[in-house]
Structures are given as structure tokens and as C-alpha cells.
Design a protein around this motif. Sequence first.
Motif, mmCIF file in Angstrom:
data_model
loop_
_atom_site.group_PDB
_atom_site.id
_atom_site.type_symbol
_atom_site.label_atom_id
_atom_site.label_comp_id
_atom_site.label_asym_id
_atom_site.label_seq_id
_atom_site.Cartn_x
_atom_site.Cartn_y
_atom_site.Cartn_z
ATOM 1 N N THR A 271 47.909 -1.458 9.344
ATOM 2 C CA THR A 271 47.014 -2.134 8.511
ATOM 3 C C THR A 271 46.056 -2.922 9.346
ATOM 4 O OG1 THR A 271 48.634 -3.827 7.701
ATOM 5 C CG2 THR A 271 48.265 -1.851 6.258
ATOM 6 N N ASP B 155 52.614 -3.376 9.035
ATOM 7 C CA ASP B 155 51.434 -4.489 9.062
ATOM 8 C C ASP B 155 50.363 -4.149 10.506
ATOM 9 O OD1 ASP B 155 51.001 -6.771 8.010
ATOM 10 O OD2 ASP B 155 52.266 -8.160 8.942
ATOM 11 N N LEU C 284 58.268 -2.568 8.242
ATOM 12 C CA LEU C 284 57.349 -3.594 7.694
ATOM 13 C C LEU C 284 56.584 -4.021 8.785
ATOM 14 C CD1 LEU C 284 59.418 -5.546 5.070
ATOM 15 C CD2 LEU C 284 57.833 -3.854 4.730
ATOM 16 N N TYR D 201 47.008 -2.650 -0.908
ATOM 17 C CA TYR D 201 47.955 -1.593 -0.130
ATOM 18 C C TYR D 201 49.427 -2.043 -0.263
ATOM 19 C CZ TYR D 201 50.331 1.248 3.453
ATOM 20 O OH TYR D 201 51.187 1.931 4.142
ATOM 21 N N TRP D 202 49.836 -3.260 -0.019
ATOM 22 C CA TRP D 202 50.979 -3.717 -0.095
ATOM 23 C C TRP D 202 51.437 -3.914 -1.451
ATOM 24 C CZ3 TRP D 202 54.709 -4.216 3.743
ATOM 25 C CH2 TRP D 202 54.065 -4.594 4.679
ATOM 26 N N THR D 203 50.707 -4.146 -2.440
ATOM 27 C CA THR D 203 51.255 -4.140 -4.003
ATOM 28 C C THR D 203 51.431 -2.578 -4.193
ATOM 29 O OG1 THR D 203 49.588 -5.951 -4.500
ATOM 30 C CG2 THR D 203 50.275 -4.506 -6.428
ATOM 31 N N LYS E 173 44.284 -4.990 2.129
ATOM 32 C CA LYS E 173 45.631 -5.160 2.552
ATOM 33 C C LYS E 173 46.616 -5.597 1.273
ATOM 34 C CE LYS E 173 45.070 -6.466 7.237
ATOM 35 N NZ LYS E 173 45.553 -7.498 8.433
ATOM 36 N N ARG E 174 46.220 -6.574 0.524
ATOM 37 C CA ARG E 174 46.920 -6.767 -0.719
ATOM 38 C C ARG E 174 47.051 -5.645 -1.632
ATOM 39 N NH1 ARG E 174 45.008 -12.436 -2.511
ATOM 40 N NH2 ARG E 174 46.261 -12.781 -0.771
#
Length: 142
Positions: A97, A94, A90, A110-112, A107-108
Motif C-alpha cells: 500500500t 503495508d 501484514l 483498503y484495511w477496512t 489505505k484506511r
Amino acid sequence: MDRDQFTQSLSFVTKALGGAHPTRLCGGLLLGIILSGVISAFAETFPHNALLVAFGGASAVFYVAVGIFIFFLPLFLRRTSMSESNRNYLELIDTVTDKAGLTKSAKRVYWTQLLDKMLDAFKPKGENLVDTEEAVNRVAED
């Protein structure tokens, strides 16, 4: 109820009653028996103490339940942390990104998407449950 259903039911009851942690279960049982004896002895030794007399009159099942609760308490109170390899994975994502110069909303997104892939990878396939390592490898390949 056929033999297979009975075995599954017995397995479920055993796990629900702490069978997944037999050492804690046995330790709690032993502690409960010791507590019962010690408190009963103190209640007989000091009959003028109302609290000891009240606890001395409790059944052994109460003390066994208290002992098992005491031994299982750390499982309920501890915080589960993720493994070092997952944490590194993780952190790597991070870092990538951050270096890519993505905006906060990108980023949000991508993480979703990554979490959606992970949830799909961990879903059981029919009756066979997916292995954790296999699911992580499946997400890493995508």
C-alpha cells in the motif's frame, strides 16, 4: 437431559474450571496443598503471630484456589502476540500500500475491506468451525 447434552455440559464445566490447561491445574492444586501445610505448620509453631494464626485457620480449599490462581496468573497477564507469518503478511500489505502511493483515507478503506473479508472468512459455517489456515487462505485468494 440426554447423554450428549450431559457430555457437552461436563466438557464445558471442565474447560471453565481449567481443564484446557491440566498441567497448570495440577500444579496449582499441588501448590495449594503445600501452602496449606506450610502455613498451618508455621501457625502452630508461632502461635503468637496473629497473621499466621489467621491464615492457618483458613480452609484447604482457600489455599488450593490461591495455588491455582497463582499458576493461571501468567495466562491472564501475558500479552498475546500474533505469529510471525501473520506479522509478515501484514507488513507485506503495508509495504504494497505504501508503494502504491495510496492516500491515508484510501489505505484506511483498503484495511477496512481487508478486515471485513477476514471476519467473514473466520465466521463459523453452521456447526463446523473454520480452520485458521483455511480462513487466511480464503482471504488471500480474494
